[in-house]
Design an enzyme around this catalytic site. Structure first.
Site: not given
Length: 496
Positions: A13, A42, A47, A50, A78, A183, A342
């Protein structure tokens, strides 16, 4: 060729999994079923909070209401990134989403500005950038203008966990089936090596025709099952750790990300409606984990809301991001540190690329090869842009920065730097995520001063040139008096 794709199974997910499931179901739900397997036990790495402007197109294609999205994800606006201490330990600059000035046919704006500066003009590039002006004055609103010079391209800061929850609710409404479980085994076809099914710990078997691996760094399908290999870029980007911690929000919410360079890495600060996101990306050769935690906590400037957590990573990419009937999306496909925000975009572009190349009658080698070629080029272009920030520096306060300045860099980047330094010219590679304006801001911000400018900038008399620049500058500054503060915009818009 394989059999016709009738069922897509998304493993994992988080942001990557639910972005993948939602777009595939939204666009292709009439021809394929989509199931997503995840376990609540999990936790996602998360992190990155943005984004860059293409996220708005992704949300728009899904039909998401922006005000609802801002409310549900505690998002803020932003307008760009402020880079502090990257060139040296005293200076800062912005990389915004805006376009400075106004370019004329065959000649970009910065060439005209360079000619005027050589003749004595004291202005810099950012004096003509509306995004910069709004960011530094803490203002924002959507501007609807027929004149493209008055435009404020924007993206978001948001809580990645809340965004995943938001997309989960959206996806389940449009027909994505969610399966809770972990799994235990992956079954492969003995003849082709394709993944046939996922066997969960409770014994349930999840069959599929196409599998999307969103299992994070471990790459359960793409690496642990299919062993595609990994291309390590640590010799160019030596940071291999991050420590992250949330903290209380400030009274004023700035509409930009802060990136603050330190002796052994760099710190991010991301403002959300309910808190700040903070982190330190660093080299384990220069900071221990405990040193990194202490440095981050000493520089967040507001009360921490949790214990700092350390994330280990290897910068690089999977050698094949599509192999057999498995496509890796998100952290399972590779990792580039979030210096230019990115990470979420790479999820988005991978899904869009898959949609463009989605197999109708079955997976063909030509499709897979082209997907992998485009993925490789995209990663390498972003890699070069990130290396630029590190390599072109004037810092002499630590061995890390000296090593980065002196290291060999990819030839593709070296040629781009040389061309700009000698001529002032920048040429965008085909499909490069970052346009000429982005490369220009970082090159100038890091201290590369071009030695020349385009000869077309000499075509108008200097008096006319200065008049043109003054008019453009006035047009860029004019909206500022009418715009609300960033916080006022969020308060008013989110009520809609």
């Amino acid at each position: 060729m394989t059999n016709k794709i009738k069922k897509v199974v998304v493993l994992g997910g988080g942001t990557a999994g639910w972005m993948s499931a939602s777009l595939i179901k939204k666009l292709m739900g009439k021809s394929v079923d989509v199931e997503l397997v995840e376990s609540e036990n999990i936790a996602s790495v998360g992190v990155g909070e943005a984004t860059i402007p293409p996220i708005r197109l992704f949300n728009s294609v899904l039909g998401i209401n922006e005000a609802e999205f801002l409310r549900e994800t505690n998002a803020t606006i932003k307008l760009g990134i402020k880079f502090e201490n990257w060139k040296n330990t005293e200076e800062s600059y912005f990389h915004t989403f805006g376009a400075a000035g106004k370019s004329l046919p065959f000649c970009h704006f910065h060439h005209y500005l360079k000619r005027a500066q050589d003749a004595g003009l004291k202005d810099n590039l950012w004096d003509y950038d509306l995004n910069y002006l709004c960011a530094t004055q803490g203002k924002f609103a959507q501007i609807k203008s027929k004149d493209p010079i008055i435009d404020i391209p924007y993206a978001f800061h948001f809580d990645a966990g809340l965004y995943a929850q938001f997309l989960r609710k959206f996806s389940e409404k449009i027909g994505v089936k969610r399966i809770e479980g972990m799994v235990e085994n992956v079954e492969q076809c003995q003849k082709t090596g394709n993944v046939k099914s996922l066997v969960l710990k409770n014994g349930e078997v999840i069959k599929g025709d196409l599998f999307i691996d969103c299992s994070g760094f471990r790459g359960l399908l793409i690496q642990q099952t299919l062993n595609t290999g990994y291309e390590d870029w640590g010799h160019w980007l030596p940071c291999d750790r991050a420590v992250a911690v949330p903290s209380k929000r400030f009274a004023e919410t700035v509409p930009y990300t802060r990136s603050i360079a330190h002796a052994g890495g760099w710190q991010w600060r991301i403002p959300l409606q309910h808190r700040n996101g903070n982190g330190l990306v660093y080299s384990s050769k220069h900071y221990s984990d405990e040193q990194a935690k202490a440095l981050l906590l000493a520089n967040i400037e507001s009360e921490p809301l949790a214990e700092p957590r350390v994330i280990k990573f290897t910068t690089g990419r999977r050698r094949k991001q599509w192999h057999k009937n498995v496509i890796a999306i998100g952290l399972s496909s590779g990792f580039l540190e979030p210096l230019e925000s990115t990470s979420i975009h790479l999820i988005q572009s991978a899904i869009v690329r898959l949609i463009h190349m989605f197999p109708q009658k079955g997976i063909s080698t030509a499709q897979v090869d082209e997907y992998n070629r485009q993925s490789r080029v995209e990663y390498e272009q972003i890699r070069d842009f990130i290396i630029l920030h590190y390599h072109v520096n004037q810092r002499d306060d630590s061995q890390l920065w000296r090593d980065l300045r002196e290291m060999d860099i990819p030839e593709s980047l070296a040629e781009k730097i040389k061309l700009f330094k000698e001529t002032g010219k920048i040429f965008r590679e085909q499909n490069d995520l970052f346009n000429e304006g982005s490369w220009l801001q970082v090159m100038l911000g890091q201290g590369i001063e071009p030695e020349d400018y385009h000869p077309l900038a000499n075509d108008m008399p200097l008096e006319q040139l200065n008049s043109m620049l003054a008019k453009i500058k006035a047009i860029k500054h004019e909206p500022l008096t009418k715009l609300p503060s960033h916080d006022e915009y969020l308060t008013n818009f989110c009520r809609l």
